[in-house]
Design a protein around this motif. Structure first.
Motif, PDB file in Angstrom:
ATOM      1  N   MET A  33      53.605   0.106 -17.054  1.00  0.00           N
ATOM      2  CA  MET A  33      54.039   0.293 -15.675  1.00  0.00           C
ATOM      3  C   MET A  33      55.418  -0.326 -15.512  1.00  0.00           C
ATOM      4  O   MET A  33      55.814  -1.229 -16.274  1.00  0.00           O
ATOM      5  CB  MET A  33      53.048  -0.338 -14.693  1.00  0.00           C
ATOM      6  CG  MET A  33      52.887  -1.843 -14.783  1.00  0.00           C
ATOM      7  SD  MET A  33      54.089  -2.803 -13.793  1.00  0.00           S
ATOM      8  CE  MET A  33      53.526  -2.453 -12.143  1.00  0.00           C
ATOM      9  N   ILE A  34      56.157   0.188 -14.537  1.00  0.00           N
ATOM     10  CA  ILE A  34      57.472  -0.355 -14.191  1.00  0.00           C
ATOM     11  C   ILE A  34      57.466  -0.614 -12.691  1.00  0.00           C
ATOM     12  O   ILE A  34      57.344   0.320 -11.892  1.00  0.00           O
ATOM     13  CB  ILE A  34      58.602   0.613 -14.558  1.00  0.00           C
ATOM     14  CG1 ILE A  34      58.635   0.824 -16.074  1.00  0.00           C
ATOM     15  CG2 ILE A  34      59.948   0.097 -14.052  1.00  0.00           C
ATOM     16  CD1 ILE A  34      59.672   1.830 -16.541  1.00  0.00           C
ATOM     17  N   PRO A  35      57.565  -1.882 -12.264  1.00  0.00           N
ATOM     18  CA  PRO A  35      57.511  -2.190 -10.831  1.00  0.00           C
ATOM     19  C   PRO A  35      58.700  -1.591 -10.077  1.00  0.00           C
ATOM     20  O   PRO A  35      59.831  -1.611 -10.568  1.00  0.00           O
ATOM     21  CB  PRO A  35      57.575  -3.726 -10.801  1.00  0.00           C
ATOM     22  CG  PRO A  35      57.240  -4.165 -12.194  1.00  0.00           C
ATOM     23  CD  PRO A  35      57.714  -3.088 -13.100  1.00  0.00           C
ATOM     24  N   LEU A  36      58.423  -1.057  -8.897  1.00  0.00           N
ATOM     25  CA  LEU A  36      59.482  -0.532  -8.029  1.00  0.00           C
ATOM     26  C   LEU A  36      59.606  -1.352  -6.749  1.00  0.00           C
ATOM     27  O   LEU A  36      60.385  -1.004  -5.862  1.00  0.00           O
ATOM     28  CB  LEU A  36      59.197   0.934  -7.681  1.00  0.00           C
ATOM     29  CG  LEU A  36      59.214   1.906  -8.876  1.00  0.00           C
ATOM     30  CD1 LEU A  36      58.802   3.302  -8.429  1.00  0.00           C
ATOM     31  CD2 LEU A  36      60.585   1.937  -9.529  1.00  0.00           C
ATOM     32  N   CYS A  37      58.842  -2.427  -6.669  1.00  0.00           N
ATOM     33  CA  CYS A  37      58.890  -3.323  -5.520  1.00  0.00           C
ATOM     34  C   CYS A  37      58.305  -4.662  -5.945  1.00  0.00           C
ATOM     35  O   CYS A  37      57.797  -4.803  -7.059  1.00  0.00           O
ATOM     36  CB  CYS A  37      58.106  -2.746  -4.340  1.00  0.00           C
ATOM     37  SG  CYS A  37      56.339  -2.558  -4.703  1.00  0.00           S
ATOM     38  N   ASP A  38      58.382  -5.628  -5.062  1.00  0.00           N
ATOM     39  CA  ASP A  38      57.797  -6.940  -5.336  1.00  0.00           C
ATOM     40  C   ASP A  38      56.333  -6.918  -4.892  1.00  0.00           C
ATOM     41  O   ASP A  38      56.020  -7.107  -3.719  1.00  0.00           O
ATOM     42  CB  ASP A  38      58.569  -8.032  -4.586  1.00  0.00           C
ATOM     43  CG  ASP A  38      58.117  -9.430  -4.970  1.00  0.00           C
ATOM     44  OD1 ASP A  38      57.095  -9.552  -5.689  1.00  0.00           O
ATOM     45  OD2 ASP A  38      58.769 -10.409  -4.557  1.00  0.00           O
ATOM     46  N   ARG A  39      55.444  -6.694  -5.842  1.00  0.00           N
ATOM     47  CA  ARG A  39      54.029  -6.569  -5.510  1.00  0.00           C
ATOM     48  C   ARG A  39      53.446  -7.861  -4.941  1.00  0.00           C
ATOM     49  O   ARG A  39      52.466  -7.838  -4.198  1.00  0.00           O
ATOM     50  CB  ARG A  39      53.246  -6.154  -6.750  1.00  0.00           C
ATOM     51  CG  ARG A  39      53.685  -4.833  -7.357  1.00  0.00           C
ATOM     52  CD  ARG A  39      52.982  -4.567  -8.659  1.00  0.00           C
ATOM     53  NE  ARG A  39      51.544  -4.420  -8.490  1.00  0.00           N
ATOM     54  CZ  ARG A  39      50.673  -4.505  -9.487  1.00  0.00           C
ATOM     55  NH1 ARG A  39      51.086  -4.760 -10.710  1.00  0.00           N
ATOM     56  NH2 ARG A  39      49.381  -4.337  -9.265  1.00  0.00           N
TER      57      ARG A  39
END
Length: 209
Positions: A140-146
């Motif tokens: 996975m590649i984060p697109l926001c600060d989870r």
């Protein structure tokens, strides 16, 4: 029999190619009796050689991008969390040097780096032992600060402003590969999720008020 899975297997793909090449020796014995076998033998050698070269230089990972966006939502509020994919190491070597990220085709910006997903937890590749031959894995590649929760997830409009078109760049043991995701493909993925998260009401019988 799943021939695609057999060909993607690191061992069987090479066995198939070598079988094709070895049949050339048998064909040579028949050439003197029938000249047609000469042309057939040349074709067999070219086919077997091409398969061996392709099995050596093809991307070592076969990817599944069927659900490449991690999303949540309901009631019309759709939000995007990450890019995600399943992979399988179809090569005969372990993958010890893995790096990856997304590049936006809208503003050329880069995403955060690729993570493995192990027991549901994102982990940087440098914190793992790599991918053994034949192993399945998730990335996975984060697109926001989870960590900031739901409000930090990208709203559909904000996501489309930056990631409506992008490409996935991955480096495997020092060799770089690229997979492109067009606007049509991104929109299709979002609409597919929307239809599941917000299903249309079906006709039904109701009790009188």
């Amino acid at each position: 029999m799943n021939w695609q899975r057999i060909w993607n297997d690191p061992v069987w793909s090479k066995i198939i190619a070598w079988v094709i090449l070895s049949s050339f020796a048998f064909a040579l014995d028949l050439i003197q009796e029938n000249p047609l076998w000469g042309g057939i033998s040349v074709f067999v050698v070219m086919l077997g050689g091409s398969l061996l070269v392709w099995s050596k230089w093809r991307e070592p990972v076969v990817w599944n991008f069927e659900s490449f966006l991690g999303m949540v939502g309901g009631g019309g509020d759709l939000r995007v969390i990450s890019f995600q994919a399943d992979g399988r190491n179809r090569s005969s070597k372990g993958l010890n040097n893995i790096q990856g990220h997304l590049v936006s085709n809208i503003n050329n910006s880069n995403s955060e780096p690729l993570h493995f997903v192990i027991d549901g937890i994102p982990v940087l590749p440098s914190s793992t032992t790599g991918v053994p031959p034949g192993a399945d894995f998730q990335i996975m590649i984060p697109l926001c600060d989870r960590a900031q929760g739901y409000e930090a997830y990208l709203k559909e409009h904000d996501f489309m402003q930056q990631w409506s078109e992008f490409h996935f760049v991955v480096e495997l043991n020092g060799v770089r590969y690229k997979h492109t995701f067009s606007n049509h493909r991104v929109v299709g993925m979002i609409e597919k999720f929307r239809s599941v998260a917000n299903p249309q009401s079906k006709p039904h019988v109701r009790i009188k008020p």
